[in-house]
Scaffold this active site. Sequence first.
Site, mmCIF file in Angstrom:
data_model
loop_
_atom_site.group_PDB
_atom_site.id
_atom_site.type_symbol
_atom_site.label_atom_id
_atom_site.label_comp_id
_atom_site.label_asym_id
_atom_site.label_seq_id
_atom_site.Cartn_x
_atom_site.Cartn_y
_atom_site.Cartn_z
ATOM 1 N N SER A 181 0.788 -1.192 0.142
ATOM 2 C CA SER A 181 0.040 -0.073 0.204
ATOM 3 C C SER A 181 0.869 1.400 -0.069
ATOM 4 O O SER A 181 1.583 1.783 -1.067
ATOM 5 C CB SER A 181 -0.955 -0.051 1.156
ATOM 6 O OG SER A 181 -2.131 0.892 1.174
ATOM 7 N N GLY B 46 -0.892 -0.291 17.345
ATOM 8 C CA GLY B 46 -0.784 -1.606 17.508
ATOM 9 C C GLY B 46 0.391 -2.181 16.905
ATOM 10 O O GLY B 46 0.551 -3.543 16.833
#
Length: 550
Positions: free
Chosen positions: A68, A506
């Site tokens: 991405s 995260g």
Amino acid sequence: MSTLPVEAIREFSERHPKPGHLTYQYGTAGFRTLGNDLDSVMFRVGVLAGLRSKRLDGRTIGVMVTASHNPEPDNGVKLVDPRGEMLEASWEGHATVLANASNTSAFVEALETLVKQLKIDLSKPARVVYARDTRPSGPALVGALEDGLKALGVEARNAGVTTTPILHYLVRAINTKGTKDTYGDDSAEGYMQKLSSAFKKLIAGKPASPPLLVDCANGVGAEAAATLSRYLGESLSLILHNTATTTSGALNHACGADFVKTQQKLPPSLAAHLKPGQRACSLDGDADRLIYFYLDERSQFHMLDGDKIAALVAAFIVDLVKAAGLEEEIRVGIVQTAYANGGSTKYLAERLPVRCVPTGVKHLHHAAEHYDVGVYFEANGHGTVLFSPETQAKLAEHQPSTPAQSTALTHLVNLTNLINQTVGDALSDMLLVEVVLVHRSYGAFEWDSLYVDLPNRLVKVVVADRNIFKTEDAERRLVSPPGLQARIDELVRKYEAGRAFVRPSGTEDVVRVYAEARVRAQADELAYRVAGLVYDETGGDPATRPAEFL
């Protein structure tokens, strides 16, 4: 075949040994790290994708090889479930276990455990469609993936080099082919045809928009945008920049949606091309994120991010539902995260229900499915609109009582075809924005003026252990460490329109602090003061406390 083809799996697996020093984690974006470190993961994902297909009675599973918006040396892989949605959450754990099996024997053992645990019928067929972006590491990684597919005897289809959203589209189109829920022709051409046809219907009879500058991030979106431009013809003129997909190191470098969002400035490559007032947008490396921007008459840069897109699109759909006479039957709702700007939340809350969920696309997508029409956009420009099956049936059956209702109803039906409902899709979202701007007779300035963003600041604090930070209320409040939230609340009360929250990353040992206030200097000050509280809480040495936290 009712047992695992263990010999074939062993033989192929030995060609793709796991590096002993690495631990892999399947997260929201799948597996993602340096491309050089992913060979064994790709092979094992190929086997896993085949098992997932068998578990779902031979329905086609998608595999996308991409990283991405990440820099070019990175790469990654993610699985796509049959309706084009992200992999079911419980299987993220299975993927992580398989990727970390220390050697071939441990991998085979883990596979046998998985088959037994999930009662996978190995006599079922396995079907997988896969694709990759333009990264140089892509071909070798696809080769490893193909070995995994061969090892399990998967019926595989190579969709070549394409965008992530097109791969998601293909998965749903393949699985709905020949059914009442048919999503479109299962080809890249089918995708282009579906979007361009719906776009042309939606802007029919409207004045043509001025040309749109598109920053393609030197990624796979450049090829898709060029094809889409041909399908659109004169209905929308696209001026494509940053299309160097074969130039080493160019991908996402000083361009693309992530650059514009994080740097909050114009990609340098567009400086000589963008005129004041002209609309421009940036895709990311795999074309699933979209950020708009423009220069004002003083050549000052203004960003129109996911929050601005959500506000524009949601209000438009609410108005169409009312105009169609369906406001009593169709509930439109919007889903945001704590990172959504307070200005956008206030604007939207006056028009439709707003729900806040934890950060991450899977949380947003899942929450959006609870509305008849669910709109979600992350501030980073990733988002889409979901029309429930019941809503789509209602739109097909509804009998309008006036010409105005009939027009609005037709627009809604065309929107269901224009919007890629499987995943955030920069090209589909771009056409959606352009439709709304045409219908509203807005330029970039008028769009930007819908509401004023509250000044905000995001700060990272490096901590020894992020796991001591626990949140609730969609990550907007801390429950641990005890007492810290009360001190943050006390600080926030001192600032006009103040808001701040703290959440652990995260992926790395940092804690992120987000703050807003009425004035830029106060937003900065609040962010750094909250960051200072976090730093002190983790027992940091005052001598190493970053200067801006003082």
